[in-house]
Design a protein around this motif. Structure first.
Motif, PDB file in Angstrom:
ATOM      1  N   GLN A 262       0.500  -0.833  -0.203  1.00  0.00           N
ATOM      2  CA  GLN A 262       0.009  -0.548  -0.160  1.00  0.00           C
ATOM      3  C   GLN A 262       1.162   1.403   0.476  1.00  0.00           C
ATOM      4  N   LEU A 263       1.648   1.120   0.853  1.00  0.00           N
ATOM      5  CA  LEU A 263       2.951   2.024   1.017  1.00  0.00           C
ATOM      6  C   LEU A 263       3.547   2.730  -0.357  1.00  0.00           C
ATOM      7  N   GLY A 264       4.017   1.661  -1.150  1.00  0.00           N
ATOM      8  CA  GLY A 264       5.161   1.336  -2.736  1.00  0.00           C
ATOM      9  C   GLY A 264       3.328   1.597  -3.837  1.00  0.00           C
ATOM     10  N   LEU A 265       2.482   1.648  -3.666  1.00  0.00           N
ATOM     11  CA  LEU A 265       0.968   2.270  -4.771  1.00  0.00           C
ATOM     12  C   LEU A 265       0.844   3.924  -4.702  1.00  0.00           C
ATOM     13  N   ALA A 266       0.838   3.963  -3.007  1.00  0.00           N
ATOM     14  CA  ALA A 266       0.811   5.579  -2.692  1.00  0.00           C
ATOM     15  C   ALA A 266       1.541   6.605  -3.746  1.00  0.00           C
ATOM     16  N   PHE A 267       2.748   5.858  -3.005  1.00  0.00           N
ATOM     17  CA  PHE A 267       3.989   6.640  -2.797  1.00  0.00           C
ATOM     18  C   PHE A 267       3.414   7.246  -4.695  1.00  0.00           C
ATOM     19  N   ALA A 268       3.785   6.243  -5.391  1.00  0.00           N
ATOM     20  CA  ALA A 268       4.304   6.133  -6.670  1.00  0.00           C
ATOM     21  C   ALA A 268       2.992   6.968  -7.136  1.00  0.00           C
ATOM     22  N   LEU A 269       1.813   6.974  -6.782  1.00  0.00           N
ATOM     23  CA  LEU A 269       0.464   7.842  -6.768  1.00  0.00           C
ATOM     24  C   LEU A 269       0.401   9.296  -6.845  1.00  0.00           C
ATOM     25  N   SER A 270       1.532   9.448  -5.806  1.00  0.00           N
ATOM     26  CA  SER A 270       2.039  11.202  -5.327  1.00  0.00           C
ATOM     27  C   SER A 270       2.140  11.956  -5.813  1.00  0.00           C
ATOM     28  N   HIS A 271       3.814  11.336  -6.813  1.00  0.00           N
ATOM     29  CA  HIS A 271       3.770  12.144  -7.857  1.00  0.00           C
ATOM     30  C   HIS A 271       2.897  12.362  -9.189  1.00  0.00           C
ATOM     31  N   PRO A 272       2.962  14.130  -9.224  1.00  0.00           N
ATOM     32  CA  PRO A 272       1.769  14.887  -9.587  1.00  0.00           C
ATOM     33  C   PRO A 272       2.478  14.095 -11.019  1.00  0.00           C
ATOM     34  N   ALA A 273       2.738  13.560 -12.197  1.00  0.00           N
ATOM     35  CA  ALA A 273       3.031  14.098 -13.413  1.00  0.00           C
ATOM     36  C   ALA A 273       2.279  11.926 -13.445  1.00  0.00           C
ATOM     37  N   THR A 274       1.821  11.124 -12.329  1.00  0.00           N
ATOM     38  CA  THR A 274       1.404   9.452 -12.133  1.00  0.00           C
ATOM     39  C   THR A 274      -0.190   9.552 -12.541  1.00  0.00           C
ATOM     40  N   ALA A 275      -0.306   8.685 -14.521  1.00  0.00           N
ATOM     41  CA  ALA A 275      -1.310   8.888 -14.323  1.00  0.00           C
ATOM     42  C   ALA A 275      -1.849   7.524 -14.139  1.00  0.00           C
ATOM     43  N   ASP A 298      -5.632   8.825   0.771  1.00  0.00           N
ATOM     44  CA  ASP A 298      -6.328  10.183   0.729  1.00  0.00           C
ATOM     45  C   ASP A 298      -6.326  10.162   2.279  1.00  0.00           C
ATOM     46  N   ARG A 299      -6.288   9.225   3.078  1.00  0.00           N
ATOM     47  CA  ARG A 299      -5.917   9.935   4.908  1.00  0.00           C
ATOM     48  C   ARG A 299      -4.206  10.513   5.051  1.00  0.00           C
ATOM     49  N   VAL A 300      -3.821  10.063   4.560  1.00  0.00           N
ATOM     50  CA  VAL A 300      -1.680  10.989   4.997  1.00  0.00           C
ATOM     51  C   VAL A 300      -1.399  12.068   4.324  1.00  0.00           C
ATOM     52  N   GLY A 301      -1.795  11.494   2.957  1.00  0.00           N
ATOM     53  CA  GLY A 301      -1.919  12.554   1.779  1.00  0.00           C
ATOM     54  C   GLY A 301      -0.237  12.845   1.060  1.00  0.00           C
ATOM     55  N   ALA A 302      -0.286  13.161  -0.156  1.00  0.00           N
ATOM     56  CA  ALA A 302       1.048  13.031  -0.370  1.00  0.00           C
ATOM     57  C   ALA A 302       2.388  13.270   0.122  1.00  0.00           C
ATOM     58  N   GLU A 303       2.279  14.633   0.593  1.00  0.00           N
ATOM     59  CA  GLU A 303       3.019  15.386   1.223  1.00  0.00           C
ATOM     60  C   GLU A 303       3.895  14.693   2.359  1.00  0.00           C
ATOM     61  N   ALA A 304       2.738  13.798   2.919  1.00  0.00           N
ATOM     62  CA  ALA A 304       3.074  13.655   4.302  1.00  0.00           C
ATOM     63  C   ALA A 304       4.698  12.031   3.928  1.00  0.00           C
ATOM     64  N   ALA A 307       7.583  12.697   2.381  1.00  0.00           N
ATOM     65  CA  ALA A 307       8.668  13.066   3.485  1.00  0.00           C
ATOM     66  C   ALA A 307       9.054  12.012   4.068  1.00  0.00           C
ATOM     67  N   ALA A 308       8.115  10.614   4.544  1.00  0.00           N
ATOM     68  CA  ALA A 308       8.284   9.969   5.067  1.00  0.00           C
ATOM     69  C   ALA A 308       9.244   8.973   4.740  1.00  0.00           C
ATOM     70  N   THR A 309       8.777   9.057   2.656  1.00  0.00           N
ATOM     71  CA  THR A 309      10.422   7.814   2.369  1.00  0.00           C
ATOM     72  C   THR A 309      11.366   8.330   1.923  1.00  0.00           C
ATOM     73  N   ALA A 310      11.523   9.581   2.088  1.00  0.00           N
ATOM     74  CA  ALA A 310      12.509  10.761   1.312  1.00  0.00           C
ATOM     75  C   ALA A 310      13.930   9.444   1.157  1.00  0.00           C
ATOM     76  N   GLY A 311      14.497   9.374   2.634  1.00  0.00           N
ATOM     77  CA  GLY A 311      15.658   8.209   2.478  1.00  0.00           C
ATOM     78  C   GLY A 311      15.741   7.164   1.909  1.00  0.00           C
ATOM     79  N   LEU A 312      14.429   6.107   0.915  1.00  0.00           N
ATOM     80  CA  LEU A 312      14.168   5.467   0.468  1.00  0.00           C
ATOM     81  C   LEU A 312      14.767   5.194  -1.574  1.00  0.00           C
ATOM     82  N   TRP A 313      15.495   6.975  -1.332  1.00  0.00           N
ATOM     83  CA  TRP A 313      15.543   6.749  -2.568  1.00  0.00           C
ATOM     84  C   TRP A 313      16.975   6.263  -2.587  1.00  0.00           C
ATOM     85  N   LEU A 314      17.483   5.609  -3.987  1.00  0.00           N
ATOM     86  CA  LEU A 314      17.990   4.457  -3.245  1.00  0.00           C
ATOM     87  C   LEU A 314      18.996   5.094  -4.988  1.00  0.00           C
TER      88      LEU A 314
END
Length: 326
Positions: A262-275, A298-304, A307-314
């Motif tokens: 769920q986290l992975g999918l929500a993150f991908a959808l948080s990108h403004p360009a993701t269709a 919807d509950r947490v929001g894209a920004e949060a 922010a929480a996953t910023a350190g996972l960019w490898l």
């Protein structure tokens, strides 16, 4: 989340002039051949029920994919058994550049559509891009297949940014149909292609939409740390680091009262360009769990979430300029 309680999957536009598509899309590589026929029918029926009947289905028997896969045939059998009419779902095919132009687009479509048992797709992805290809010729031959009624929209997969810009320019100059989206590896750990300066510029300008793929790294980011099946290329050689990062993914997801998928999918959808996000499942229960990503976003929001996953960019130092050859 139980079956029957999920609201309709929302839709977005797949790029300028592109079709309206559900934000969730089911892929075909090692998907339909990882379950029984009855399980495939149930999965397709449920995807249609929740408004996620977008299926990426390709003929995998060319270049490095010359593996005699039957996944496309199995999908065709399952979608008919599920009782879906052709107008009930969106079909995205693939046109491969591995043996192009010897393997013409017309011939590839005749084979792939025939194996599925349909007369047309809704859109196609043209890829993978390796070596030198005649981009203007590709754009014109894509248009010929559009004019023949075999699909109406197209995107690119693993193209260099210069080739994408050439395709857009040729289409504009000649009044042809441009690519409206790019299917790229994008998720919690792989972000460089989509967020780097090259593709990022096209996404920010609205010239293309993003179709996020390989978001679970072949199942690793869903907890299958040693996949027993063939998975996507390890661009940049960072897979060991991805496996090592999985416990952190679990912790962040738990902090949001969510699952790692769920986290992975929500993150991908948080990108403004993701269709939409293209992913595979092998059980109906996985799809039900994945649908919870919409509630998480919807509950947490894209920004949060970002922010929480910023350190996972490898892969910050891999393909940052968008000119890599996979």
């Amino acid at each position: 989340m139980t079956a029957g309680t999920v609201p309709a999957v929302p839709t977005r536009t797949l790029g300028p002039g592109g079709p309206t598509v559900p934000v969730f899309a089911l892929g075909s590589w090692n998907t339909w051949d990882r379950m029984t026929a009855d399980e495939a029918v149930a999965l397709i029926h449920r995807a249609h029920e929740v408004g996620a009947a977008f299926f990426d289905v390709a003929h995998y028997d060319m270049g490095p994919h010359a593996e005699g896969s039957r996944t496309d045939i199995l999908f065709g059998e399952a979608v008919r058994a599920a009782g879906l009419r052709r107008q009930d779902y969106l079909l995205c095919g693939k046109l491969w550049l591995w043996e192009y132009p010897r393997a013409t687009f017309a011939d590839q479509l005749t084979t792939s559509l025939g194996r599925i048992g349909v007369e047309h797709a809704d859109l196609v992805v043209v890829g993978d891009f390796f070596g030198e290809v005649d981009v203007p010729r590709i754009v014109r031959e894509v248009q010929a297949q559009i004019d023949a009624g075999r699909f109406s929209a197209w995107g690119v997969n693993n193209w260099t940014i210069d080739a994408v810009r050439t395709a857009l320019a040729v289409a504009a100059a000649e009044g042809l149909t441009p690519p409206t989206f790019a299917q790229l590896k994008y998720g919690l750990v792989r972000r460089a292609m989509a967020e780097g300066s090259a593709y990022g510029e096209l996404f920010r300008s609205g010239a293309l939409a993003l179709q996020a793929s390989d978001v679970f790294e072949g199942g690793i980011l869903a907890g299958k740390l040693a996949p027993g099946r063939k998975i996507g290329a390890d661009v940049g050689g960072i897979r060991d680091r991805i496996v090592a990062a999985y416990p952190q993914v679990e912790r962040i997801a738990a902090g949001f009262d969510a699952t790692p998928t769920q986290l992975g999918l929500a993150f991908a959808l948080s990108h403004p360009a993701t269709a939409n996000v293209l992913f595979g499942v092998s059980r109906l229960s996985q799809l039900e769990d994945d649908l919870g990503a919409l509630a998480l976003l919807d509950r947490v929001g894209a920004e949060a979430i970002r922010a929480a996953t910023a350190g996972l960019w490898l892969d910050r130092d891999v393909a940052a300029d968008g000119t890599w050859t996979p």
